[in-house]
Design an enzyme around this catalytic site. Structure first.
Site, mmCIF file in Angstrom:
data_model
loop_
_atom_site.group_PDB
_atom_site.id
_atom_site.type_symbol
_atom_site.label_atom_id
_atom_site.label_comp_id
_atom_site.label_asym_id
_atom_site.label_seq_id
_atom_site.Cartn_x
_atom_site.Cartn_y
_atom_site.Cartn_z
ATOM 1 N N ASP A 189 0.837 -1.207 0.000
ATOM 2 C CA ASP A 189 0.000 0.000 0.000
ATOM 3 C C ASP A 189 0.869 1.252 0.000
ATOM 4 O O ASP A 189 2.053 1.220 0.377
ATOM 5 C CB ASP A 189 -0.954 0.016 1.184
ATOM 6 C CG ASP A 189 -0.241 0.026 2.532
ATOM 7 O OD1 ASP A 189 0.721 -0.742 2.709
ATOM 8 O OD2 ASP A 189 -0.641 0.810 3.424
ATOM 9 N N GLU B 196 0.065 -1.345 5.577
ATOM 10 C CA GLU B 196 1.134 -0.947 6.498
ATOM 11 C C GLU B 196 0.990 0.503 6.903
ATOM 12 O O GLU B 196 1.235 0.876 8.057
ATOM 13 C CB GLU B 196 2.506 -1.181 5.844
ATOM 14 C CG GLU B 196 3.694 -0.959 6.771
ATOM 15 C CD GLU B 196 4.186 0.485 6.824
ATOM 16 O OE1 GLU B 196 4.967 0.818 7.744
ATOM 17 O OE2 GLU B 196 3.794 1.270 5.939
#
Length: 381
Positions: A71, A133
């Protein structure tokens, strides 16, 4: 694909944390399958996102985990001079959202799988790609739990966050919270019989300032962190409806970034105790008033290990013998908490992360590639 070509492909997927990462994950799964490598997906609870885990080499204990997240942070409101979803090379720099943080490391690992397959690996290389994350290491928690349940026993985990290929052995932990103060609204001329939520919130905000001042005063000169103490911060606050009304509600978002060795739960307990004192005073005036504290995320700190296998390995591979810690959080603390030796070591400068025109220097991509090739050679001896 070369690492640069793989990075261009990964950057082309918009994997902002508020979006699904499945298109990218399915690409990675299919890429590995085309090379004869089986991978498995570990989905998020809602099925909208997934982690990917794959093993190259012999199925045995003692392998090395290469960990990266998929991400990226949003680009909204940022002034980019090129398309953030198209990798653009200019003056030795590769521009694109996530190029530095941290699709560069992911790209290197994926692009070098053919070389891993061709090598006589004596121990396996595990690829671990996670989701979310950037918003609390949500995916890594799910993945690590699954891998522990299955009995995975790696000798080291290398989290490839941007460190300029320095061997980072410590980072701070992060505790994020949201506090909501429920007051009792009266005309401000009779503040004595009201409960002003904004003013109560101010007392709690001041607790953060005072606690951080205490931490600063007792900071050790040997502490490598910048700053060398645990920090507390309130980043958002909203409340009240008019200047002449005691506020009925006030809410704020806040965090603690704790150095290794300090327990985030201790800060939470102290904060709850202060809030309880204030709540008792509030409810003596208006029983319906109160304070709610919600923990929105918690990420463990990562500390230096005594005779750590991951540190020893990465120092051999990089030649870096310096002492390095970082203030930002990573998934490294979660891997270490699971009992696995862990360091952070990856290409790129963290100063470029989350910025408009984020970039990864070509030299850093090449340095990361040399590093993984050295790892393949090390595991083939």
């Amino acid at each position: 694909m070369t690492p640069k070509e793989m990075l261009a492909k990964l950057v082309s997927f918009n994997t902002e944390s508020q979006r699904s990462n499945l298109e990218l994950i399915h690409f990675c799964r299919d890429h590995l399958a085309s090379l004869g490598v089986e991978s498995r997906l570990v989905p998020s609870p809602d099925g909208e996102k997934a982690n990917l885990f794959a093993t190259v080499g012999p199925q045995r204990d003692g392998g090395i985990v290469l960990s990266g997240h998929t991400d990226v942070v949003p680009v909204a409101g940022q002034n980019w001079t090129s398309d953030p979803w198209t990798l653009t090379e200019r003056d030795g720099r590769l521009y694109g959202r996530g190029a530095c943080d941290m699709k560069g490391f992911d790209a290197i690992a994926l692009a070098l799988v053919p070389e891993m397959l061709a090598a006589p690996l004596k121990r396996p290389i595990h690829l671990a790609l996670s989701y979310d994350e950037e918003v609390g290491c949500r995916g890594a928690r799910v993945l690590i739990a699954a891998l522990r349940d299955e009995g995975l026993k790696p000798s080291a985990v290398i989290v490839g966050e941007p460190s300029m290929m320095k061997v980072v052995t410590g980072h701070k932990g992060v505790l994020r919270m949201r506090t909501t103060v429920r007051g009792y609204a009266v005309h401000s001329s009779r503040v004595d019989i009201g409960v002003p939520a904004v003013m109560i919130a101010g007392e709690l905000v001041h607790w953060h300032t005072a606690t951080m001042a205490e931490n600063k005063a007792r900071a050790s000169a040997d502490n490598l962190f910048e700053p060398p103490y645990s920090t507390l911060h309130v980043g958002e606050i909203e409340g009240g409806s008019a200047v002449n009304i005691t506020a009925e509600r006030c809410s704020f978002a806040h965090e603690v970034r704790g150095i290794p060795g300090e327990q985030l739960d201790d800060y939470l307990a102290r904060y709850r105790a202060r809030a309880a004192e204030l709540e008792a005073e509030m409810q003596a005036i208006a029983p319906q008033s109160g304070i709610t504290i919600e923990v929105t995320s918690e990420t463990a700190a990562m500390g230096p290990e005594a005779d750590g296998a991951a540190e020893a390995l990465c120092r051999r591979l990089t030649g870096d013998n310096g002492r390095h810690v970082v203030a930002y959080g990573t998934e490294g603390g979660l891997f270490q908490q699971a009992g696995w030796s862990t360091v952070v070591c990856g290409p790129g400068d963290i100063a470029q992360a989350h910025q408009p025109d984020e970039f990864l220097a070509v030299e850093q991509l090449e340095a990361g590639t040399r590093f993984v090739r050295s790892l393949i050679a090390e595991l083939s001896r």
